[in-house]
Write an enzyme that holds these catalytic residues in place. Structure first.
Site, PDB file in Angstrom:
ATOM      1  N   SER A 140       0.843  -1.201   0.000  1.00 50.88           N
ATOM      2  CA  SER A 140       0.000   0.000   0.000  1.00 50.88           C
ATOM      3  C   SER A 140       0.873   1.244   0.000  1.00 50.88           C
ATOM      4  O   SER A 140       1.820   1.351   0.781  1.00 50.88           O
ATOM      5  CB  SER A 140      -0.895   0.030   1.241  1.00 50.88           C
ATOM      6  OG  SER A 140      -1.632  -1.148   1.354  1.00 50.88           O
ATOM      7  N   GLU A 160       0.759   0.714  20.874  1.00 49.93           N
ATOM      8  CA  GLU A 160      -0.392   1.272  20.182  1.00 49.93           C
ATOM      9  C   GLU A 160      -0.968   2.473  20.941  1.00 49.93           C
ATOM     10  O   GLU A 160      -1.043   2.467  22.158  1.00 49.93           O
ATOM     11  CB  GLU A 160      -1.476   0.208  20.088  1.00 49.93           C
ATOM     12  CG  GLU A 160      -2.386   0.403  18.932  1.00 49.93           C
ATOM     13  CD  GLU A 160      -3.356  -0.770  18.841  1.00 49.93           C
ATOM     14  OE1 GLU A 160      -3.982  -0.903  17.802  1.00 49.93           O
ATOM     15  OE2 GLU A 160      -3.474  -1.528  19.808  1.00 49.93           O
TER      16      GLU A 160
HETATM   17  C1  LIG Z   1      -6.123  -3.642   1.215  1.00 51.06           C
HETATM   18  C2  LIG Z   1      -4.863  -4.416   1.493  1.00 51.06           C
HETATM   19  C3  LIG Z   1      -3.700  -3.735   1.772  1.00 51.06           C
HETATM   20  C4  LIG Z   1      -2.516  -4.456   2.001  1.00 51.06           C
HETATM   21  N1  LIG Z   1      -1.369  -3.735   2.252  1.00 51.06           N
HETATM   22  C5  LIG Z   1      -0.209  -4.403   2.473  1.00 51.06           C
HETATM   23  C6  LIG Z   1       1.012  -3.676   2.679  1.00 51.06           C
HETATM   24  O1  LIG Z   1       1.035  -2.441   2.675  1.00 51.06           O
HETATM   25  N2  LIG Z   1       2.159  -4.364   2.854  1.00 51.06           N
HETATM   26  C7  LIG Z   1       2.183  -5.742   2.877  1.00 51.06           C
HETATM   27  O2  LIG Z   1       3.241  -6.293   3.090  1.00 51.06           O
HETATM   28  N3  LIG Z   1       1.039  -6.462   2.660  1.00 51.06           N
HETATM   29  C8  LIG Z   1      -0.156  -5.830   2.457  1.00 51.06           C
HETATM   30  N4  LIG Z   1      -1.310  -6.533   2.215  1.00 51.06           N
HETATM   31  C9  LIG Z   1      -1.229  -8.002   2.070  1.00 51.06           C
HETATM   32  C10 LIG Z   1      -1.874  -8.776   3.202  1.00 51.06           C
HETATM   33  O3  LIG Z   1      -1.123  -8.699   4.389  1.00 51.06           O
HETATM   34  C11 LIG Z   1      -2.024 -10.239   2.713  1.00 51.06           C
HETATM   35  O4  LIG Z   1      -2.919 -10.214   1.625  1.00 51.06           O
HETATM   36  C12 LIG Z   1      -2.584 -11.117   3.800  1.00 51.06           C
HETATM   37  O5  LIG Z   1      -1.657 -11.283   4.827  1.00 51.06           O
HETATM   38  C13 LIG Z   1      -2.970 -12.507   3.265  1.00 51.06           C
HETATM   39  O6  LIG Z   1      -1.940 -13.073   2.541  1.00 51.06           O
HETATM   40  P1  LIG Z   1      -2.204 -13.647   1.060  1.00 51.06           P
HETATM   41  O7  LIG Z   1      -2.928 -12.599   0.282  1.00 51.06           O
HETATM   42  O8  LIG Z   1      -0.915 -14.145   0.551  1.00 51.06           O
HETATM   43  O9  LIG Z   1      -3.225 -14.836   1.271  1.00 51.06           O
HETATM   44  P2  LIG Z   1      -2.843 -16.329   1.727  1.00 51.06           P
HETATM   45  O10 LIG Z   1      -1.993 -16.271   2.944  1.00 51.06           O
HETATM   46  O11 LIG Z   1      -2.342 -17.070   0.551  1.00 51.06           O
HETATM   47  O12 LIG Z   1      -4.272 -16.888   2.135  1.00 51.06           O
HETATM   48  C14 LIG Z   1      -5.216 -17.382   1.175  1.00 51.06           C
HETATM   49  C15 LIG Z   1      -6.414 -17.931   1.935  1.00 51.06           C
HETATM   50  O13 LIG Z   1      -5.992 -19.027   2.779  1.00 51.06           O
HETATM   51  C16 LIG Z   1      -6.384 -18.789   4.115  1.00 51.06           C
HETATM   52  N5  LIG Z   1      -5.364 -19.287   5.055  1.00 51.06           N
HETATM   53  C17 LIG Z   1      -4.035 -19.103   4.961  1.00 51.06           C
HETATM   54  N6  LIG Z   1      -3.422 -19.696   6.015  1.00 51.06           N
HETATM   55  C18 LIG Z   1      -4.390 -20.237   6.765  1.00 51.06           C
HETATM   56  C19 LIG Z   1      -4.404 -21.005   7.978  1.00 51.06           C
HETATM   57  N7  LIG Z   1      -3.282 -21.294   8.621  1.00 51.06           N
HETATM   58  N8  LIG Z   1      -5.586 -21.407   8.468  1.00 51.06           N
HETATM   59  C20 LIG Z   1      -6.746 -21.120   7.829  1.00 51.06           C
HETATM   60  N9  LIG Z   1      -6.800 -20.413   6.672  1.00 51.06           N
HETATM   61  C21 LIG Z   1      -5.651 -19.987   6.157  1.00 51.06           C
HETATM   62  C22 LIG Z   1      -6.504 -17.280   4.232  1.00 51.06           C
HETATM   63  O14 LIG Z   1      -7.372 -16.916   5.285  1.00 51.06           O
HETATM   64  C23 LIG Z   1      -7.064 -16.903   2.865  1.00 51.06           C
HETATM   65  O15 LIG Z   1      -8.443 -17.066   2.838  1.00 51.06           O
HETATM   66  C24 LIG Z   1      -2.512  -5.869   1.977  1.00 51.06           C
HETATM   67  C25 LIG Z   1      -3.699  -6.552   1.698  1.00 51.06           C
HETATM   68  C26 LIG Z   1      -4.860  -5.843   1.458  1.00 51.06           C
HETATM   69  C27 LIG Z   1      -6.129  -6.594   1.167  1.00 51.06           C
END
Ligand SMILES: Cc1cc2nc3c(=O)[nH]c(=O)nc-3n(C[C@H](O)[C@H](O)[C@H](O)COP(=O)(O)OP(=O)(O)OC[C@H]3O[C@@H](n4cnc5c(N)ncnc54)[C@H](O)[C@@H]3O)c2cc1C
Length: 394
Positions: free
Chosen positions: A144, A227
């Site tokens: 972001s 925080e």
């Molecule tokens: C609006 C927005 C802003 C963001 N800004 C930033 C930023 O500035 N910097 C940054 O570094 N990141 C940022 N992110 C990224 C965000 O931190 C990740 O999208 C988030 O941590 C999820 O990781 P992923 O997208 O790789 O999904 P994944 O980890 O691949 O997850 C996919 C699915 O599997 C599920 N899942 C995964 N592990 C488990 C488990 N152990 N048990 C049950 N379910 C599980 C998840 O809940 C999800 O439904 C942002 C995301 C959004 C939506």
């Protein structure tokens, strides 16, 4: 039992009078004025903050709000980078970065990667020491504000032979270094919020390492203990945007509804909003009493993100089919923020740790269920506040 077990200081409390006197001398304070007065992050230590305890913070919020004064919005700079630098930064890093951060400099968080989200410890971006520099190669995603940021906080792997939670280091990364490419990702609201960031042999000066090499994981977990305490809950979209109470006001202004199902949903929404309000007040009360944070913060995040989606879905349903077009339907001219909120609200249960991961943490650390997977950092910040079993409140 009272939800809030403290009284706010009287109108003539000397701390209030001090803020009022300052506001008289600075009727239109600039971000710099606010920063130098210690009012932007009053909970930080001097000279950047006031070492303000929770009551002092609430009182300051109150006085600034009454005067209509807005502080520079915190974001990643004040919420993450600043506290980490306060904790582990060198004197030079503090001198260089903390004042600009307080004055509103934009920072980004370079944590997530295409294959490292919830399980952030899988991050693969490499930083290899070469003399007085680290050479960084790899890519980040969902960053972001990277297109506006002056600096980023970067997690990169400095020792691939160590277990995945080790061998990771924490850097301050100037976003204008040669070899950094920022590519926009436009989300379904149409806004350009986040980005892909590519590192192609980017040379970061070694004095931009924060803390010790290979100890970045511990640092990434530091911040939320610091925080800021606030009584106000803000809107449903991570503190911004409209809240459930705003939607209920709109419905009342528009004459209410006799639709039996909608009435049920509106009442349910009110119940959730009130539960969240009470959880927040309990958190503040615990902080004011100096008690360790309880499970409320984790529970609150898990509830609040779903609640945000519920609000926006209900707003869209109230607007009927025409609500699929911005600015139309029964919400009429009031539809703007709800339309955006509806589209954005899916992100609530993903960003900052997905709801599934959040519930997993509650299962493990609050309910005592067996360990699931390593989901330790960034994605789980509310969990940083969950106490050890011995401290748990019944
Ligand atoms: C609006 C927005 C802003 C963001 N800004 C930033 C930023 O500035 N910097 C940054 O570094 N990141 C940022 N992110 C990224 C965000 O931190 C990740 O999208 C988030 O941590 C999820 O990781 P992923 O997208 O790789 O999904 P994944 O980890 O691949 O997850 C996919 C699915 O599997 C599920 N899942 C995964 N592990 C488990 C488990 N152990 N048990 C049950 N379910 C599980 C998840 O809940 C999800 O439904 C942002 C995301 C959004 C939506």
């Amino acid at each position: 039992m009272r939800a809030v077990d403290f009284d706010l200081p009287d109108e003539d409390d000397p701390r209030r009078l001090e803020v009022r006197a300052w506001l008289q001398a600075h009727p239109h304070p600039s971000p710099r004025d606010l920063a130098r007065a210690g009012y932007v992050a009053p909970h930080w230590p001097a000279p950047w903050g006031l070492d303000a305890d929770p009551v002092h913070q609430i009182l300051l919020d109150d006085e600034l709000a009454r005067a209509g004064v807005k502080r520079p919005s915190g974001g990643i700079a004040i919420g993450w980078a600043g506290p980490t630098l306060l904790h582990a930064g060198t004197p030079e890093q503090k001198r260089r970065h903390l004042w600009p951060i307080l004055e509103g400099e934009v920072w980004c968080q370079l944590f997530s990667e295409p294959d490292a989200g919830s399980d952030l410890a899988r991050l693969a971006t490499r930083a290899v020491r070469d003399g007085d520099e680290y050479v960084v190669t790899g890519s980040k995603i969902w960053t972001s504000g990277a297109h506006r940021a002056r600096y980023g906080i970067l997690l990169a792997r400095t020792d691939p032979d160590q277990p995945k939670h080790q061998g990771v280091s924490y850097f301050v990364c100037p976003m204008d270094l040669p070899g950094i490419t920022v590519r926009p990702l436009v989300d379904m609201t149409g806004q350009h919020l986040f980005n892909e960031v590519f590192f192609d042999d980017v040379r970061i000066p070694a004095d931009h390492l924060v803390g010790e090499e290979n100890r970045g994981w511990t640092l990434a977990k530091v911040t939320l203990g610091n925080e800021r305490i606030s009584l106000s809950g803000g809107g449903a979209l991570w503190g911004g945007g409209p809240s459930a109470f705003d939607l209920l006001d709109v419905v009342r202004r528009q004459g209410g509804t006799r639709d039996a199902v909608l009435r049920q949903r509106l009442a349910q929404l009110y119940i959730e909003a009130d539960i969240l309000r009470l959880i927040r007040l309990r958190t503040v009360t615990a902080a004011v009493r100096g008690e360790p944070p309880g499970a409320e913060a984790s529970v609150r995040k898990a509830l609040a993100d779903r609640h945000g989606r519920t609000i926006m879905n209900l707003a869209k349903d109230l607007a009927g089919p025409a609500g699929m077009l911005a600015g139309t339907g029964p919400l009429g001219a009031e539809a703007g923020p709800w339309h955006h909120g509806f589209l954005f609200s899916s992100a609530l249960e993903i960003g900052g740790g997905t709801s599934e991961v959040q519930r997993n943490i509650i299962g493990e650390r609050v309910l005592g269920l067996p360990h699931d997977i390593d989901v330790e950092v960034g994605r789980t910040w509310a969990s940083a506040r969950v106490p050890e079993p011995a401290e748990r409140r019944q």
